[in-house]
Design a protein around this motif. Structure first.
Motif, mmCIF file in Angstrom:
data_model
loop_
_atom_site.group_PDB
_atom_site.id
_atom_site.type_symbol
_atom_site.label_atom_id
_atom_site.label_comp_id
_atom_site.label_asym_id
_atom_site.label_seq_id
_atom_site.Cartn_x
_atom_site.Cartn_y
_atom_site.Cartn_z
ATOM 1 N N PHE A 250 0.880 -1.165 0.000
ATOM 2 C CA PHE A 250 0.000 0.000 0.000
ATOM 3 C C PHE A 250 0.920 1.218 0.000
ATOM 4 C CE2 PHE A 250 -2.914 3.206 1.083
ATOM 5 C CZ PHE A 250 -4.221 2.736 1.076
ATOM 6 N N LEU A 251 1.033 1.861 -1.151
ATOM 7 C CA LEU A 251 1.991 2.953 -1.339
ATOM 8 C C LEU A 251 1.253 4.264 -1.577
ATOM 9 C CD1 LEU A 251 4.397 1.044 -3.771
ATOM 10 C CD2 LEU A 251 4.375 1.000 -1.261
ATOM 11 N N VAL A 252 1.818 5.352 -1.058
ATOM 12 C CA VAL A 252 1.138 6.647 -1.100
ATOM 13 C C VAL A 252 2.080 7.712 -1.659
ATOM 14 C CG1 VAL A 252 -0.029 8.422 0.263
ATOM 15 C CG2 VAL A 252 -0.281 6.002 0.888
ATOM 16 N N THR A 253 1.576 8.475 -2.617
ATOM 17 C CA THR A 253 2.340 9.613 -3.134
ATOM 18 C C THR A 253 2.301 10.732 -2.106
ATOM 19 O OG1 THR A 253 1.613 9.067 -5.381
ATOM 20 C CG2 THR A 253 2.632 11.225 -5.043
ATOM 21 N N SER A 254 3.481 11.169 -1.685
ATOM 22 C CA SER A 254 3.562 12.256 -0.708
ATOM 23 C C SER A 254 4.568 13.298 -1.187
ATOM 24 C CB SER A 254 3.922 11.704 0.678
ATOM 25 O OG SER A 254 3.797 12.708 1.658
ATOM 26 N N SER A 255 5.053 14.083 -0.264
ATOM 27 C CA SER A 255 5.975 15.184 -0.588
ATOM 28 C C SER A 255 6.805 15.465 0.656
ATOM 29 C CB SER A 255 5.173 16.426 -0.998
ATOM 30 O OG SER A 255 4.440 16.916 0.119
ATOM 31 N N LEU A 256 7.491 16.592 0.631
ATOM 32 C CA LEU A 256 8.242 17.012 1.819
ATOM 33 C C LEU A 256 7.489 18.064 2.616
ATOM 34 C CD1 LEU A 256 11.843 17.251 0.309
ATOM 35 C CD2 LEU A 256 10.782 15.330 1.510
ATOM 36 N N LEU A 257 6.236 18.346 2.204
ATOM 37 C CA LEU A 257 5.466 19.402 2.857
ATOM 38 C C LEU A 257 5.160 19.087 4.311
ATOM 39 C CD1 LEU A 257 2.936 20.282 0.017
ATOM 40 C CD2 LEU A 257 4.894 21.647 0.762
ATOM 41 N N TRP A 258 5.142 17.804 4.661
ATOM 42 C CA TRP A 258 4.847 17.436 6.048
ATOM 43 C C TRP A 258 5.900 17.971 7.013
ATOM 44 C CZ3 TRP A 258 8.277 14.451 8.847
ATOM 45 C CH2 TRP A 258 9.265 13.793 8.098
ATOM 46 N N LYS A 259 7.135 18.160 6.521
ATOM 47 C CA LYS A 259 8.197 18.688 7.390
ATOM 48 C C LYS A 259 8.730 20.031 6.918
ATOM 49 C CE LYS A 259 12.025 16.133 5.199
ATOM 50 N NZ LYS A 259 13.180 15.242 5.466
ATOM 51 N N GLN A 260 8.410 20.418 5.687
ATOM 52 C CA GLN A 260 8.843 21.697 5.130
ATOM 53 C C GLN A 260 7.633 22.401 4.513
ATOM 54 O OE1 GLN A 260 11.945 20.669 2.340
ATOM 55 N NE2 GLN A 260 13.314 19.924 3.933
ATOM 56 N N PRO A 261 6.719 22.932 5.349
ATOM 57 C CA PRO A 261 5.510 23.562 4.813
ATOM 58 C C PRO A 261 5.844 24.777 3.946
ATOM 59 C CG PRO A 261 5.757 24.027 7.161
ATOM 60 C CD PRO A 261 6.777 22.987 6.819
ATOM 61 N N VAL A 262 5.015 24.966 2.923
ATOM 62 C CA VAL A 262 5.191 26.084 1.995
ATOM 63 C C VAL A 262 3.996 27.020 2.167
ATOM 64 C CG1 VAL A 262 5.345 26.751 -0.438
ATOM 65 C CG2 VAL A 262 6.504 24.683 0.375
ATOM 66 N N PRO A 263 4.219 28.289 2.497
ATOM 67 C CA PRO A 263 3.107 29.181 2.820
ATOM 68 C C PRO A 263 2.051 29.328 1.726
ATOM 69 C CG PRO A 263 5.149 30.119 3.620
ATOM 70 C CD PRO A 263 5.525 28.914 2.814
ATOM 71 N N PHE A 264 2.449 29.321 0.436
ATOM 72 C CA PHE A 264 1.431 29.548 -0.592
ATOM 73 C C PHE A 264 0.591 28.307 -0.879
ATOM 74 C CE2 PHE A 264 5.028 28.280 -3.308
ATOM 75 C CZ PHE A 264 4.417 27.396 -4.181
ATOM 76 N N VAL A 265 0.958 27.177 -0.290
ATOM 77 C CA VAL A 265 0.091 25.985 -0.306
ATOM 78 C C VAL A 265 -0.014 25.465 1.133
ATOM 79 C CG1 VAL A 265 0.342 25.254 -2.713
ATOM 80 C CG2 VAL A 265 2.088 24.589 -1.025
ATOM 81 N N PHE A 266 -0.357 26.354 2.043
ATOM 82 C CA PHE A 266 -0.361 25.969 3.458
ATOM 83 C C PHE A 266 -1.387 24.874 3.733
ATOM 84 C CE2 PHE A 266 -4.288 28.115 4.431
ATOM 85 C CZ PHE A 266 -4.712 27.526 5.613
ATOM 86 N N SER A 267 -2.522 24.896 3.032
ATOM 87 C CA SER A 267 -3.547 23.881 3.266
ATOM 88 C C SER A 267 -3.054 22.503 2.850
ATOM 89 C CB SER A 267 -4.828 24.238 2.506
ATOM 90 O OG SER A 267 -5.833 23.278 2.739
ATOM 91 N N LEU A 268 -2.416 22.423 1.698
ATOM 92 C CA LEU A 268 -1.842 21.146 1.257
ATOM 93 C C LEU A 268 -0.759 20.692 2.229
ATOM 94 C CD1 LEU A 268 -1.735 18.928 -0.921
ATOM 95 C CD2 LEU A 268 -0.053 20.327 -2.142
ATOM 96 N N SER A 269 0.057 21.625 2.715
ATOM 97 C CA SER A 269 1.084 21.287 3.704
ATOM 98 C C SER A 269 0.446 20.706 4.954
ATOM 99 C CB SER A 269 1.893 22.537 4.066
ATOM 100 O OG SER A 269 2.496 23.133 2.933
ATOM 101 N N LEU A 270 -0.653 21.317 5.376
ATOM 102 C CA LEU A 270 -1.367 20.878 6.569
ATOM 103 C C LEU A 270 -1.874 19.448 6.424
ATOM 104 C CD1 LEU A 270 -2.677 22.031 9.298
ATOM 105 C CD2 LEU A 270 -4.694 22.459 7.886
#
Length: 227
Positions: free
Chosen positions: A140-160
């Motif tokens: 069971f594999l999930v596409t993620s990013s680094l936003l969980w530890k490096q939030p980006v203000p202009f996509v704060f909701s996605l980071s959240l």
């Protein structure tokens, strides 16, 4: 029996490239789920071009419509026959969001796509995958990013919601240790022109993650752009 792949969030980027690669690696069946009916037609043709002997079936579904989505998952289960060996959750809602200005209801939409739909998928998939033998490589594999530890203000909701998603996936991993549950962290904007963050390169990383032996399972695999 050759394995079956379920790609949730098919599309012209990561989803299609990954489904096509897995088909070329002798997956006998590939199930594609997307909201876009017209795009699914071309996606299916592309996967068949990668492996003509693969059985490719498509379903149109909005993953946040839980009841309809659950019905689609049941149909996938019936169609697969022997069961789905690998589930890839690639669904996401990527919208610009400004802190304090982004409407609350839009944050809820992001959470529904990234977390609730993932939870719905897990409720269906994990009990099935847990019945498989180790040699079947239940994954069971999930596409993620680094936003969980490096939030980006202009996509704060996605980071959240990505931080929340990681917590959910890690809980899944702790609860089902005999299933390879893992995240592929894509460290930047995906582009066909990017040397590292292009869809085929990301697909290869998904295959690398899937191909790991149980003794070498990793929870995270990262793919980064040029430093």
């Amino acid at each position: 029996m050759a394995p079956t792949l379920l790609m949730i969030g098919s599309g012209p980027g990561i989803g299609l490239s990954t489904a096509s690669l897995f088909a070329s690696k002798k997956f006998s069946k590939v199930a594609l789920i997307s909201r876009n009916k017209e795009r699914l037609v071309t996606d299916r043709e592309a996967v068949l071009a990668a492996a003509k002997n693969t059985d490719v079936k498509t379903w149109v579904a909005d993953v946040v419509d839980s009841e309809k989505y659950k019905n689609v998952l049941k149909e996938v289960e019936e169609w697969s026959g022997e069961g789905v060996d690998c589930v890839i959750f690639n669904a996401a809602r990527v919208e610009p969001s400004t802190l304090l200005e982004f409407p609350e209801e839009e944050i809820v939409k992001d959470f529904m796509t990234t977390n609730i739909a993932l939870y719905t998928t897990a409720q269906w998939a994990l009990p099935l995958l847990s019945k498989m033998k180790e040699e079947q490589k239940p994954s069971f594999l999930v596409t993620s990013s680094l936003l969980w530890k490096q939030p980006v203000p202009f996509v704060f909701s996605l980071s959240l919601v990505k931080a929340s998603q990681r917590n959910l996936v890690e809980t899944m991993k702790m609860t089902f240790p005999d299933i390879h549950i893992a995240l592929l962290n894509v460290g930047g904007v995906v582009s066909p022109e990017d040397t590292y963050l292009n869809p085929p390169a990301i697909a290869e990383k998904f295959w690398e993650l899937y191909a790991q032996e149980k003794s070498a399972w990793t929870f995270d695999l990262e793919i980064l752009g040029a430093q």
